[in-house]
Design a protein around this motif. Sequence first.
Motif, PDB file in Angstrom:
ATOM      1  N   PRO A  73      -2.067  -2.105 -23.528  1.00 57.96           N
ATOM      2  CA  PRO A  73      -1.628  -2.207 -22.026  1.00 57.96           C
ATOM      3  C   PRO A  73      -0.230  -1.055 -21.884  1.00 57.96           C
ATOM      4  N   ALA A  74      -0.206  -0.350 -22.922  1.00 54.91           N
ATOM      5  CA  ALA A  74       1.097   0.918 -22.911  1.00 54.91           C
ATOM      6  C   ALA A  74       0.344   2.228 -23.071  1.00 54.91           C
ATOM      7  N   SER A  75      -0.821   2.091 -23.022  1.00 55.97           N
ATOM      8  CA  SER A  75      -1.409   3.480 -23.204  1.00 55.97           C
ATOM      9  C   SER A  75      -2.561   3.763 -22.260  1.00 55.97           C
ATOM     10  N   THR A  76      -3.562   4.738 -22.610  1.00 59.25           N
ATOM     11  CA  THR A  76      -4.713   5.066 -21.643  1.00 59.25           C
ATOM     12  C   THR A  76      -5.291   3.704 -21.436  1.00 59.25           C
ATOM     13  N   TYR A  77      -5.511   3.791 -19.871  1.00 52.72           N
ATOM     14  CA  TYR A  77      -6.377   2.856 -19.197  1.00 52.72           C
ATOM     15  C   TYR A  77      -7.678   2.510 -19.656  1.00 52.72           C
ATOM     16  N   VAL A  78      -7.986   1.486 -19.385  1.00 53.02           N
ATOM     17  CA  VAL A  78      -9.553   1.063 -19.669  1.00 53.02           C
ATOM     18  C   VAL A  78     -10.528   2.054 -19.024  1.00 53.02           C
ATOM     19  N   THR A  79     -11.603   2.434 -19.446  1.00 52.82           N
ATOM     20  CA  THR A  79     -12.479   3.235 -19.237  1.00 52.82           C
ATOM     21  C   THR A  79     -12.058   4.917 -18.455  1.00 52.82           C
ATOM     22  N   MET A  80     -10.725   4.996 -18.861  1.00 52.40           N
ATOM     23  CA  MET A  80     -10.316   6.134 -18.379  1.00 52.40           C
ATOM     24  C   MET A  80     -10.277   7.352 -19.591  1.00 52.40           C
ATOM     25  N   PHE A  81     -10.416   8.591 -19.313  1.00 58.08           N
ATOM     26  CA  PHE A  81     -10.442   9.523 -20.398  1.00 58.08           C
ATOM     27  C   PHE A  81      -9.098   9.713 -20.912  1.00 58.08           C
ATOM     28  N   ILE A 127     -20.171  -2.777 -19.672  1.00 53.06           N
ATOM     29  CA  ILE A 127     -20.042  -2.766 -21.372  1.00 53.06           C
ATOM     30  C   ILE A 127     -18.594  -2.616 -21.776  1.00 53.06           C
ATOM     31  N   ASN A 128     -17.958  -1.400 -21.199  1.00 52.63           N
ATOM     32  CA  ASN A 128     -16.822  -0.942 -21.635  1.00 52.63           C
ATOM     33  C   ASN A 128     -15.723  -2.008 -21.466  1.00 52.63           C
ATOM     34  N   ILE A 152     -22.340  -8.133 -24.409  1.00 54.52           N
ATOM     35  CA  ILE A 152     -21.890  -6.601 -24.979  1.00 54.52           C
ATOM     36  C   ILE A 152     -23.118  -6.134 -25.710  1.00 54.52           C
ATOM     37  N   ARG A 153     -23.677  -7.093 -26.650  1.00 58.92           N
ATOM     38  CA  ARG A 153     -24.618  -6.733 -27.608  1.00 58.92           C
ATOM     39  C   ARG A 153     -25.972  -6.285 -26.561  1.00 58.92           C
ATOM     40  N   LYS A 154     -26.396  -7.320 -25.876  1.00 53.66           N
ATOM     41  CA  LYS A 154     -27.552  -7.202 -24.905  1.00 53.66           C
ATOM     42  C   LYS A 154     -27.424  -6.085 -24.028  1.00 53.66           C
ATOM     43  N   TRP A 155     -26.339  -5.711 -23.181  1.00 53.54           N
ATOM     44  CA  TRP A 155     -26.472  -4.641 -22.388  1.00 53.54           C
ATOM     45  C   TRP A 155     -26.328  -3.463 -23.009  1.00 53.54           C
ATOM     46  N   ALA A 156     -25.722  -3.312 -24.204  1.00 54.55           N
ATOM     47  CA  ALA A 156     -25.869  -2.149 -24.823  1.00 54.55           C
ATOM     48  C   ALA A 156     -26.852  -1.741 -25.191  1.00 54.55           C
ATOM     49  N   LYS A 157     -27.792  -2.673 -25.772  1.00 53.77           N
ATOM     50  CA  LYS A 157     -28.920  -2.354 -26.345  1.00 53.77           C
ATOM     51  C   LYS A 157     -29.992  -1.967 -25.287  1.00 53.77           C
ATOM     52  N   ASP A 189     -14.681   7.390 -18.120  1.00 52.68           N
ATOM     53  CA  ASP A 189     -15.371   8.041 -19.261  1.00 52.68           C
ATOM     54  C   ASP A 189     -16.680   7.201 -19.507  1.00 52.68           C
ATOM     55  N   LEU A 190     -17.713   7.696 -19.138  1.00 49.14           N
ATOM     56  CA  LEU A 190     -18.884   6.730 -19.364  1.00 49.14           C
ATOM     57  C   LEU A 190     -19.706   6.874 -20.637  1.00 49.14           C
ATOM     58  N   THR A 191     -18.759   6.838 -21.685  1.00 43.38           N
ATOM     59  CA  THR A 191     -19.270   6.817 -22.958  1.00 43.38           C
ATOM     60  C   THR A 191     -19.449   5.244 -23.527  1.00 43.38           C
ATOM     61  N   ILE A 192     -20.564   5.170 -24.168  1.00 46.73           N
ATOM     62  CA  ILE A 192     -20.835   3.750 -24.589  1.00 46.73           C
ATOM     63  C   ILE A 192     -20.610   3.729 -26.247  1.00 46.73           C
TER      64      ILE A 192
END
Length: 321
Positions: free
Chosen positions: A51-59, A290-291, A309-314, A38-41
């Motif tokens: 750690p028990a739910s949807t994995y990082v960056t996944m839909f 970022i995610n 996080i702040r710099k790269w999101a900007k 999921d490429l949403t910022i």
Amino acid sequence: MNRAVKSYIRDCVSIVFPRLWYRILRSKTYRSYRVVNDLTIYPQLSLPYDPASTYVTMFKTPPRHYGKINANRTFDSEGIPLYQDKYYNLVQIAQYGLTEFGYYKNTGKEKHLKNARKVCEWLLNNQEPTTGYWVYHFEFYHRATDYTLKDWACAMGQGQAASFLTRMWRIDQDDRYLEAARNAFNMFDVPVSDGGLLAEFHGYKMYEEYPTDPASFTLNGMIFATFGLYDYLQLRKDEHIQSLFDEALKSLEYMLPLYDDDLASNYDISHITARKIPKVKGDKYHIIHINLLQNLESIAPHPTFEYYIRKWAKTSGFVID
């Protein structure tokens, strides 16, 4: 249009219209119908990692292009996705399992749990007993370091397999899953030169997605491996795994500035280790970086993570207050 011109145009668009460049990049990546990320910022400093739910960056649920992703895949007779129609690729297999796990958790549909359990069986049946590796039995040419990997292993894949197995243990309570997850890290403290996955940069330890010579230090692979360590530690106390996790955080805190570029982030730092080559720009991995950092910030807050996080999101048009 040559590569230099394309790069110049890309940089101009990203500077003048950063949000537009982000949308173009995300749309182009989704249209490949191969992406499970999921490429949403999200314009916030941290994202709660579970750690028990949807994995990082996944839909959380199957995206609109889910059917086309699977249509573009080839599966073996046991329902395991194949790389180039004939090889087993651990990252691809682990990510398939993680997506199916997440879809089951959020939809309750048994077909997704069935698919995830097929991945569990493959992982249990194909792990090397001593190293804990799931070996890539094909050659991979790493262009940035001019190095060809043969019968190799990948820290990112090892970590994601562990993240998947620990999540599935919470459903099935099968201790074989935890044993395999623990063994996935057997070679994290063994140097690449000795067949392991450890590379060092001025004393800071990194777990290599691509165990090349010279080292490439791929950022997303290192962070994914770190989450695998964290996920295991949420279920079992283990001094060795804790030490690997602590070293990972220390290294990321120190080395993260090396991945910074004026416009985005770099995929790796092979421009430093291999020298005389252009920087490998992150592109879609910039969004993933970022995610990943937002999730990491939620479990191990640090001023360095917060700053980037702040710099790269900007640079993608998102201001985080």
